[in-house]
Design an enzyme around this catalytic site. Sequence first.
Site, mmCIF file in Angstrom:
data_model
loop_
_atom_site.group_PDB
_atom_site.id
_atom_site.type_symbol
_atom_site.label_atom_id
_atom_site.label_comp_id
_atom_site.label_asym_id
_atom_site.label_seq_id
_atom_site.Cartn_x
_atom_site.Cartn_y
_atom_site.Cartn_z
ATOM 1 N N ASP A 80 -104.024 30.106 39.696
ATOM 2 C CA ASP A 80 -104.369 30.319 41.209
ATOM 3 C C ASP A 80 -103.112 29.757 41.897
ATOM 4 O O ASP A 80 -102.053 28.843 41.480
ATOM 5 C CB ASP A 80 -105.398 29.634 41.567
ATOM 6 C CG ASP A 80 -105.318 28.255 41.633
ATOM 7 O OD1 ASP A 80 -104.906 27.580 40.574
ATOM 8 O OD2 ASP A 80 -105.798 27.453 42.455
ATOM 9 N N GLU A 174 -107.005 25.287 40.194
ATOM 10 C CA GLU A 174 -106.485 23.950 40.250
ATOM 11 C C GLU A 174 -105.883 23.516 41.407
ATOM 12 O O GLU A 174 -106.101 22.443 42.012
ATOM 13 C CB GLU A 174 -105.020 23.849 39.243
ATOM 14 C CG GLU A 174 -104.561 22.867 38.979
ATOM 15 C CD GLU A 174 -103.318 22.424 39.720
ATOM 16 O OE1 GLU A 174 -102.554 21.268 39.716
ATOM 17 O OE2 GLU A 174 -102.888 23.011 40.732
#
Length: 415
Positions: A80, A174
């Site tokens: 991400d 994350e």
Amino acid sequence: MNQLVERFLRYVQFDTQSNPSDQACPSSQGQLVFANQLKAEMIAIGLTDVSLSDDGYLMGRLPSNVSANVPAIGLIAHMDTAPDASGAQVKPQLVENYQGQTIALGTSGEVLSPEQYPDLNGLHGHTLITTDGTTLLGADNKSGIAEILTAIATLVANPEIQHGEICVGFTPDEEIGRGADRFDVKKFGAQWAYTIDGGPVGELEFENFNAASAEVIVHGVNVHPGTAKGKMINAMNIAAQFQLMMPADETPESTEGYEGFYHLVAMSPSVAKTTLHYIIRDFDQDSFAARKAFMTEQVAMLNQNLQGKGRVELVLSDSYFNMKEMVAPHPEIIELAQAAMADCGIEANIKPIRGGTDGARLSFMGLPCPNIFTGGYNFHGLHEFITVQGMEKAVAVIVRLAEKTAQTYISKENA
């Protein structure tokens, strides 16, 4: 290394921005789209046991090519990108043979200048990859993914390089603190791992902040302003009082190194109810506890001063803790990374992470997990950039780390 740059430029085209408002895992569908692309690529490179969970956790293994008992090591990066700026329709710029000039970021009006970012002064002659000033670049952490897979491809193409089993893991979310939530450490199979999620060349980190979030919720009373005298209690005014009670010199913009801070990251204002969203950070556990206690005391003091004309409540939640506690008992993990860097002509810059990584949580889940550089700068903003040379050095360190680990344990077994 052309494959390295090609991979990176291809990866940043995937919009994988995580969404803190969505409780699904992953929090955005773009991460699953990207994960499926990576899964196919991992299989094509030669990784085995490649699996993608419904939650967006992608894992695979490169089998050992030595007969000795070499510990399985892990390499981890996250898929991400941060919610701080858009990760959609990224248009990277390549600036070859950089010579210290100010770089225009597309036609956005944004520039990348050595006056604002002095790190550029040490990058003359390098090839920079920048944004066009309208989005994130996505080097955090798609550079880590590109570097890991390029290193794996290098090991597969050069079987004379000795290595033990290498476990590869790519995580979702994350950037919103959930990357380790559903990570299956047992399935992953590594004895220790490295996140490839750092910044400039040489960074090696095994200390990070202890982290908590704090919501200060102010309850007021809303009445029509024409008849508000003696009745209205404006929650925004009370919230402003609270913010002024916080130490002005203990904020991110006023601290560095091992100094902790309080950070007001967002607010949801209205007359009847205003919520202040803070994060609390400190390396030392006692100081971390003292910061949380201080906020609790300030809320109690403000409630006392209000004398019932409004009410303030505090919700504290721990996020992650300093991984040093879990990594320090295994000094060989750090020593191997230092030695690999030295063999690649890089002096390790051991420094604390003024933030967190998946590795912080994973270390407390039984997988000691320091952090290694990617070669990137200015993460989470429109001025994010990375150097091709830095990425190449990251690949070289990963390859050498795999080889060094195997050689070290082969020598121990033969001793």
